[in-house]
Design a protein around this motif. Structure first.
Motif, PDB file in Angstrom:
ATOM      1  N   MET A 271      54.375  26.795 -11.623  1.00 32.80           N
ATOM      2  CA  MET A 271      54.490  26.457 -10.415  1.00 32.80           C
ATOM      3  C   MET A 271      53.202  25.573 -10.014  1.00 32.80           C
ATOM      4  SD  MET A 271      57.298  27.859  -9.463  1.00 32.80           S
ATOM      5  CE  MET A 271      56.929  27.485  -7.640  1.00 32.80           C
ATOM      6  N   ALA A 272      52.204  25.634 -10.755  1.00 34.89           N
ATOM      7  CA  ALA A 272      51.119  24.921 -10.278  1.00 34.89           C
ATOM      8  C   ALA A 272      51.023  23.587 -11.073  1.00 34.89           C
ATOM      9  CB  ALA A 272      49.667  25.623 -10.912  1.00 34.89           C
ATOM     10  N   GLY A 273      51.926  23.404 -12.057  1.00 33.84           N
ATOM     11  CA  GLY A 273      51.835  22.106 -12.947  1.00 33.84           C
ATOM     12  C   GLY A 273      50.669  22.087 -13.931  1.00 33.84           C
ATOM     13  N   ALA A 274      50.520  23.297 -14.578  1.00 27.01           N
ATOM     14  CA  ALA A 274      49.221  23.338 -15.396  1.00 27.01           C
ATOM     15  C   ALA A 274      49.603  22.640 -16.753  1.00 27.01           C
ATOM     16  CB  ALA A 274      49.127  24.885 -15.923  1.00 27.01           C
ATOM     17  N   ASP A 275      48.651  22.298 -17.403  1.00 22.95           N
ATOM     18  CA  ASP A 275      48.845  21.348 -18.552  1.00 22.95           C
ATOM     19  C   ASP A 275      49.242  22.313 -19.768  1.00 22.95           C
ATOM     20  OD1 ASP A 275      46.095  22.058 -20.635  1.00 22.95           O
ATOM     21  OD2 ASP A 275      45.631  21.648 -18.382  1.00 22.95           O
ATOM     22  N   GLY A 276      49.669  21.695 -20.753  1.00 26.88           N
ATOM     23  CA  GLY A 276      50.167  22.521 -21.985  1.00 26.88           C
ATOM     24  C   GLY A 276      49.180  23.455 -22.788  1.00 26.88           C
ATOM     25  N   ARG A 277      47.925  22.854 -22.812  1.00 29.36           N
ATOM     26  CA  ARG A 277      46.820  23.938 -23.340  1.00 29.36           C
ATOM     27  C   ARG A 277      46.612  25.219 -22.663  1.00 29.36           C
ATOM     28  NH1 ARG A 277      41.924  25.282 -22.723  1.00 29.36           N
ATOM     29  NH2 ARG A 277      41.591  23.963 -20.696  1.00 29.36           N
ATOM     30  N   THR A 278      46.539  24.769 -21.270  1.00 32.98           N
ATOM     31  CA  THR A 278      46.214  25.943 -20.410  1.00 32.98           C
ATOM     32  C   THR A 278      47.514  26.937 -20.464  1.00 32.98           C
ATOM     33  OG1 THR A 278      44.970  24.722 -18.722  1.00 32.98           O
ATOM     34  CG2 THR A 278      46.015  26.539 -17.905  1.00 32.98           C
ATOM     35  N   THR A 279      48.667  26.440 -20.303  1.00 33.72           N
ATOM     36  CA  THR A 279      49.707  27.303 -20.409  1.00 33.72           C
ATOM     37  C   THR A 279      49.715  28.045 -21.817  1.00 33.72           C
ATOM     38  OG1 THR A 279      51.030  25.994 -19.046  1.00 33.72           O
ATOM     39  CG2 THR A 279      52.150  27.577 -20.147  1.00 33.72           C
ATOM     40  N   ARG A 280      49.569  27.475 -22.850  1.00 29.29           N
ATOM     41  CA  ARG A 280      49.553  28.218 -24.132  1.00 29.29           C
ATOM     42  C   ARG A 280      48.332  29.141 -24.192  1.00 29.29           C
ATOM     43  NH1 ARG A 280      50.493  22.940 -25.787  1.00 29.29           N
ATOM     44  NH2 ARG A 280      48.479  22.544 -26.261  1.00 29.29           N
ATOM     45  N   ALA A 281      47.133  28.972 -23.738  1.00 28.56           N
ATOM     46  CA  ALA A 281      46.322  29.918 -23.619  1.00 28.56           C
ATOM     47  C   ALA A 281      46.530  31.011 -22.610  1.00 28.56           C
ATOM     48  CB  ALA A 281      44.786  29.139 -23.180  1.00 28.56           C
ATOM     49  N   LEU A 282      47.107  30.880 -21.872  1.00 25.93           N
ATOM     50  CA  LEU A 282      47.790  32.103 -20.821  1.00 25.93           C
ATOM     51  C   LEU A 282      48.659  32.728 -21.350  1.00 25.93           C
ATOM     52  CD1 LEU A 282      47.730  30.328 -17.203  1.00 25.93           C
ATOM     53  CD2 LEU A 282      46.205  32.155 -18.084  1.00 25.93           C
ATOM     54  N   CYS A 283      49.709  32.403 -22.065  1.00 25.53           N
ATOM     55  CA  CYS A 283      50.820  32.854 -22.749  1.00 25.53           C
ATOM     56  C   CYS A 283      50.050  33.746 -23.718  1.00 25.53           C
ATOM     57  CB  CYS A 283      51.858  31.793 -23.488  1.00 25.53           C
ATOM     58  SG  CYS A 283      52.795  31.242 -22.072  1.00 25.53           S
ATOM     59  N   SER A 284      49.164  33.261 -24.547  1.00 23.02           N
ATOM     60  CA  SER A 284      48.414  33.942 -25.766  1.00 23.02           C
ATOM     61  C   SER A 284      47.661  35.309 -25.093  1.00 23.02           C
ATOM     62  CB  SER A 284      47.480  33.251 -26.429  1.00 23.02           C
ATOM     63  OG  SER A 284      48.097  32.132 -27.197  1.00 23.02           O
ATOM     64  N   ALA A 285      47.326  35.017 -23.938  1.00 22.95           N
ATOM     65  CA  ALA A 285      46.713  35.886 -22.963  1.00 22.95           C
ATOM     66  C   ALA A 285      47.650  37.335 -22.829  1.00 22.95           C
ATOM     67  CB  ALA A 285      45.550  35.671 -22.213  1.00 22.95           C
ATOM     68  N   GLY A 286      48.643  36.673 -22.216  1.00 24.63           N
ATOM     69  CA  GLY A 286      49.653  37.407 -21.727  1.00 24.63           C
ATOM     70  C   GLY A 286      50.446  38.265 -22.799  1.00 24.63           C
ATOM     71  N   ARG A 287      50.605  37.475 -24.007  1.00 21.43           N
ATOM     72  CA  ARG A 287      51.458  38.438 -24.983  1.00 21.43           C
ATOM     73  C   ARG A 287      50.433  39.608 -25.567  1.00 21.43           C
ATOM     74  NH1 ARG A 287      52.488  34.120 -27.272  1.00 21.43           N
ATOM     75  NH2 ARG A 287      50.719  34.009 -28.814  1.00 21.43           N
ATOM     76  N   CYS A 288      48.944  39.417 -25.626  1.00 21.24           N
ATOM     77  CA  CYS A 288      48.392  40.602 -26.172  1.00 21.24           C
ATOM     78  C   CYS A 288      48.193  41.649 -25.082  1.00 21.24           C
ATOM     79  CB  CYS A 288      46.878  39.899 -26.502  1.00 21.24           C
ATOM     80  SG  CYS A 288      46.698  39.151 -27.986  1.00 21.24           S
ATOM     81  N   VAL A 289      47.860  41.130 -23.797  1.00 25.34           N
ATOM     82  CA  VAL A 289      47.881  42.235 -22.466  1.00 25.34           C
ATOM     83  C   VAL A 289      49.199  42.832 -22.456  1.00 25.34           C
ATOM     84  CG1 VAL A 289      47.153  42.520 -20.366  1.00 25.34           C
ATOM     85  CG2 VAL A 289      45.718  41.041 -21.354  1.00 25.34           C
ATOM     86  N   GLY A 290      50.178  42.166 -22.556  1.00 24.72           N
ATOM     87  CA  GLY A 290      51.548  42.869 -22.437  1.00 24.72           C
ATOM     88  C   GLY A 290      51.933  43.904 -23.352  1.00 24.72           C
ATOM     89  N   MET A 291      51.531  43.627 -24.693  1.00 25.78           N
ATOM     90  CA  MET A 291      51.693  44.476 -25.735  1.00 25.78           C
ATOM     91  C   MET A 291      50.684  45.955 -25.336  1.00 25.78           C
ATOM     92  SD  MET A 291      53.345  45.747 -28.334  1.00 25.78           S
ATOM     93  CE  MET A 291      54.140  44.186 -29.023  1.00 25.78           C
TER      94      MET A 291
END
Length: 441
Positions: A271-291
């Motif tokens: 929704m914010a139009g974030a770049d790929g690097r930022t999105t990948r880092a957030l997804c890595s964070a979310g994967r760990c915290v989600g587990m």
């Protein structure tokens, strides 16, 4: 606030599937095409930025703002349902709307909002569009919970009767008990389907620029399929009595970790139009915290306070769910040749008539084998790893701080006694990838 980095228009082509046209009173206007950078204009204090005011208002109460968007969506859907049939609207559509309105803390939609804010989303239409996607997430959560309660045979959700139990009781006395029970179950299937259809409609009718629409559509599609895959693995593990720790982690990853944390963060970044690097880092964070979030949920099912969880204790044990916690306890008991502990677990897992005393015995085994403490340690490590990914993904801001707080609180214990004190280490269990035979109930 500007996006961290403008996205490459060629990175996501418009979806070839035509999107539904949104009515003028239910969907924000489409974003304007990207304009070349304009020279800085002097600040004019007598002309406040309406987008900034909108952001500030939502920031002050994200859950309330999502609830407002949800009310508008539900009013529209109930009006459409009412045009079809009054009985359907009152008995089924109304229950779906009520269940969704009475949702919990709106954690997933809050993650979506603060991810968008931390990634620099900064125009007026983004506010309305993000709140609508948040409302869609809440409807998707309704679908997941209604179906999950039905599959598990749960009696309580958020401290109240589950939807299938409520419908069963509503028609008690109208027919034999087995028929009213079946009616409640079948109606819950329809209720979950209706919530999913409404959620999909909201996403389709939210006006977005083509690149954002394509990215949001991909994430949304992946998230729905992941939820179904994880639920199937969960059910298959129950049926076969699987005690495989890798399979338990895989099911938890697909069923809950992605959907509860990683995908909401990805939607906010889109929704914010974030770049790929930022999105990948957030997804890595979310994967760990989600587990870590799902492992905490497994612990809370056994040790949690029903007044805080809104659910009865021990449903996972009674249903024989293939949780990592149960698989680890059994593996540790086997490694220690602890026959009494193995017997308690084998008798309890999948025993729908397990008594409170029997559940106390399971708790003793989970503590005595060190399984509870080991899972607590795993939660702490996953959370720390996720926050390291998160801290390096975004520049410091108030929004980043709020998002970090949400990620931290997602894994907090809801047990009456809190996390346990460290216990004497139990004998090591076989490695998770070993070929040791699995116990089956």
């Amino acid at each position: 606030m500007r996006p961290i980095q403008a996205k490459d228009p060629s990175a996501a082509a418009p979806s070839p599937v035509p999107r539904l046209s949104a009515s003028s009173d239910s969907s924000p206007r489409a974003k304007r095409p990207h304009q070349p950078h304009q020279p800085h204009q002097p600040h004019q204090p007598d002309r406040p930025d309406p987008a900034a005011d909108a952001f500030d208002a939502v920031d002050a109460d994200v859950a309330g703002a999502v609830g407002g968007a949800l009310e508008r969506v539900l009013a529209d859907r109930l009006a459409r349902a009412g045009a079809l049939d009054t009985l359907f609207t009152v008995e089924l559509a109304g229950r779906v709307a009520r269940f969704t309105r009475e949702g919990g803390k709106r954690t997933r939609s809050q993650l979506l909002w603060w991810s968008m804010r931390a990634c620099g989303g900064g125009d007026g239409p983004t506010v309305a569009a993000t709140l609508r996607i948040g409302a869609a997430l809440e409807l998707l959560q309704t679908c997941a919970l209604v179906h999950d309660d039905l599959m598990d045979g749960s009696a309580l959700r958020r401290g109240r009767p589950t939807l299938h139990a409520d419908l069963r009781d509503r028609y008690a006395g109208s027919a034999p008990a087995d028929r009213t029970a079946r009616f409640g179950e079948a109606s819950a299937v329809l209720a979950g389907d209706l919530a999913l259809a409404w959620a999909d409609d909201v996403v389709a009718e939210t006006a977005l620029d083509p690149a954002t629409a394509a990215t949001v559509g991909r994430v949304w599609s992946d998230m729905r399929t992941e939820m179904v895959a994880g639920q199937f693995l969960d059910l298959q593990g129950q049926l076969t009595g699987s005690r495989s720790r890798p399979q338990a982690l895989r099911a938890a990853h697909l069923k809950s970790a992605l959907y509860s944390v990683q995908r909401p963060l990805a939607l906010g970044a889109a929704m914010a139009g974030a770049d790929g690097r930022t999105t990948r880092a957030l997804c890595s964070a979310g994967r760990c915290v989600g587990m870590a979030f799902q492992l905490r949920d497994d612990l809370d099912d056994v040790f949690g306070d029903p007044r805080l969880t809104g659910k009865s204790c021990g449903d996972d044990i009674r249903n024989g769910k293939p949780t990592y916690l149960a698989a680890l306890a059994l593996a540790r008991a086997e490694a220690a040749a602890d026959r009494p502990a193995m017997t308690v677990l084998e008798r309890a897992l999948g025993n729908e008539d397990l008594t409170p005393t029997g559940l106390d015995g399971v708790r003793d085994v989970l503590v005595g084998t060190g399984a509870r403490q080991a899972v607590e340690t795993k939660i702490a490590r996953l959370s720390a790893r996720g926050l390291r990914h998160f801290d390096g993904a975004l520049p410091d801001s108030v929004a980043k701080s709020r998002l970090r707080g949400l990620l931290t609180s997602a894994t907090a214990s809801r047990a009456t006694d809190g996390p346990p004190d460290p216990v004497r280490p139990a004998p090591a269990a076989p490695p998770e990838g070993s070929a040791a035979p699995e116990n089956r109930r």
